[in-house]
Design an enzyme around this catalytic site. Structure first.
Site: not given
Lengths: 302, 302
Positions: A107, A182, A250
């Site tokens: 990701t 995502k 993140k």
């Protein structure tokens, strides 16, 4: 495009795999068990031993993995790790043959996915961004969800490989679209997480029996995966990851950066990001995301 | 307590019903069809006609409903309506006989539920707070979730009536606990709603195909009722209620008031409440809660 390379079979296709953390280990294992010849690299060689024992070959750099593979998968930690794996002097892009295909399953940022894709095309190679969800259990059981961006015919060509790892495989659009999808996933999770954790904080404050509360609310309009899976862990005082706070921070950072570039506001995500950052600063960074509950009780935010 | 009254059967128990909006109409209908004698009151008599045609009797005040009933159900709009129905000179509490039981199924404040309960006890009568979730469909199909606060033996006694309206009936604790549980439900929903709506705003901003995004994310860790049920409506530009923005603002206001009294902070709920209030001020008050999506696009908040 070298159409000859696009027929994917264990006999004709050499696989490269970079990144053998919990996720990568399971995912790559499925390819080896299906009969594929796999060359692996990982920053820490010991973490690749399981795969080497299963028959994978070792290469001493991402570049050398790429040189000896038709299709290279990467799944590492943070965007800076992806950048290093792809763009370093001994990185994937320095070794990728014409017609080669690299697939980043980390990701990471949609912009970085686009950058890799453009760079790959310069050598007549191809890149897909293909982040996953479903966690270590999904990886182990080959039941991940994969969200894919890049050339659509490359996506179709790789379906035999994706099918070994996932039960939900959806092509989302051009380079970066997998990563954007995502982000959509993570934005929903930020909302369900704050909702569930605040609800449990309220239940405790009101002196309710939280297990009875869950009996009342899990099957209705409040129903969500977080309530089913993480609320019971919170009530058992289990704050192990699951999915780590620092990894979620993140992801939220990427989504917020991208949203700013789009000129849109995500006030809920901004707030959840802020609370998690404070939680990480207070030592919750390596806990599971359900530690948001503790962060709310600590109450330094706002 | 008059134990004689606690055997609930259509032959021996007289029912009162106050509040014949969409929810009340369906719920009371189930009791009439099960053979109960019901006396009804509603501020607007026309809205009770369906029930009168089914055989319900009319009373001209909450007090007169209470006088001629063993068990009185109320489901009206806002806390001030509940206060009026119970505490006015011709209200329920002025007519409730000793041993009588009143059950407020409105979503209202836990403090008000406690107040009604104390007042009922003064005349040797009983009160339960029993808010519901499941919406008009749950009400019509008799598949609501009921969250109950008050005396536990009174709750047990009324089970034959609750079973006619609901499939998930959970006793939550003393007076107010039903309302507190409903607040827990609404707090989760505030989170899932902001998560889902911001996710769809992001998907649009990123140029993704939102239906494909839903294919990728609905079955994983982002999965929730809101994503399954309201995201498709948003994508069809359907902002009809469902559940009205102004009613949700009422609920969030109650939860925030109660949380302040508990000394806890709910930053996520506060933010969602604020965005909805601005949306209502701009004319979305009578839209469904999924109008949060439009509110985010309008972007006046923050």
């Amino acid at each position: 495009m070298n159409q000859g390379k696009l027929k994917i079979t264990p006999d004709s296709t050499l696989i490269g795999w970079i990144g053998t953390g919990v996720m990568g280990l399971h995912m790559c294992g499925h390819l080896i068990r299906a009969g594929y010849n796999v060359t692996v690299f990982n920053r820490t060689r010991e973490k690749a031993l399981t795969l080497l024992n299963m028959g994978a070959k070792w290469a001493d750099s991402p570049q050398n993995v790429a040189r000896s593979s038709d299709v290279i998968f990467t799944i590492v930690g943070f965007p800076q790790d992806v950048r290093q794996v792809y763009f370093d002097n001994n990185g994937v892009l320095a070794g990728l043959p014409a017609g080669g295909i690299c697939v980043d399953m980390t990701t990471t940022s949609p912009s970085l996915a686009q950058e890799i894709s453009i760079k790959a095309l310069e050598t007549n190679a191809f890149a897909l961004d293909a982040p996953v969800s479903g966690g270590d259990i999904g990886a182990r059981e080959g039941k991940l969800s994969i969200m894919i961006g890049g050339e659509e015919n490359i996506f179709h060509a790789l379906m035999p490989l994706f099918r070994l790892m996932a039960s939900n495989i959806v092509y989302q659009g051009p380079a970066g679209a997998g990563q954007h999808t995502k982000m959509c996933n993570q934005i929903v999770i930020a909302g369900t997480m704050i909702g569930v954790c605040e609800s449990l904080v309220y239940a405790a404050g009101a002196g309710l029996d939280p297990l009875r509360v869950l009996e009342s609310i899990t099957r209705g309009a409040a129903g969500c995966w977080t309530l089913d899976n993480l609320a019971p862990r919170i009530l058992r005082n289990d704050f192990d990851p699951g999915f780590m706070v620092d990894h979620f921070i993140k992801d939220m950072g990427i989504a917020l950066d991208e949203s700013r570039q789009m000129g849109i506001k995500l006030p809920g995500l901004s707030l959840v990001d802020q609370i998690y950052k404070e939680a990480s600063a207070r030592g919750h960074g390596r806990n599971g995301t359900q530690a948001l509950y503790q962060a709310l009780l600590e109450g330094h935010h706002q």
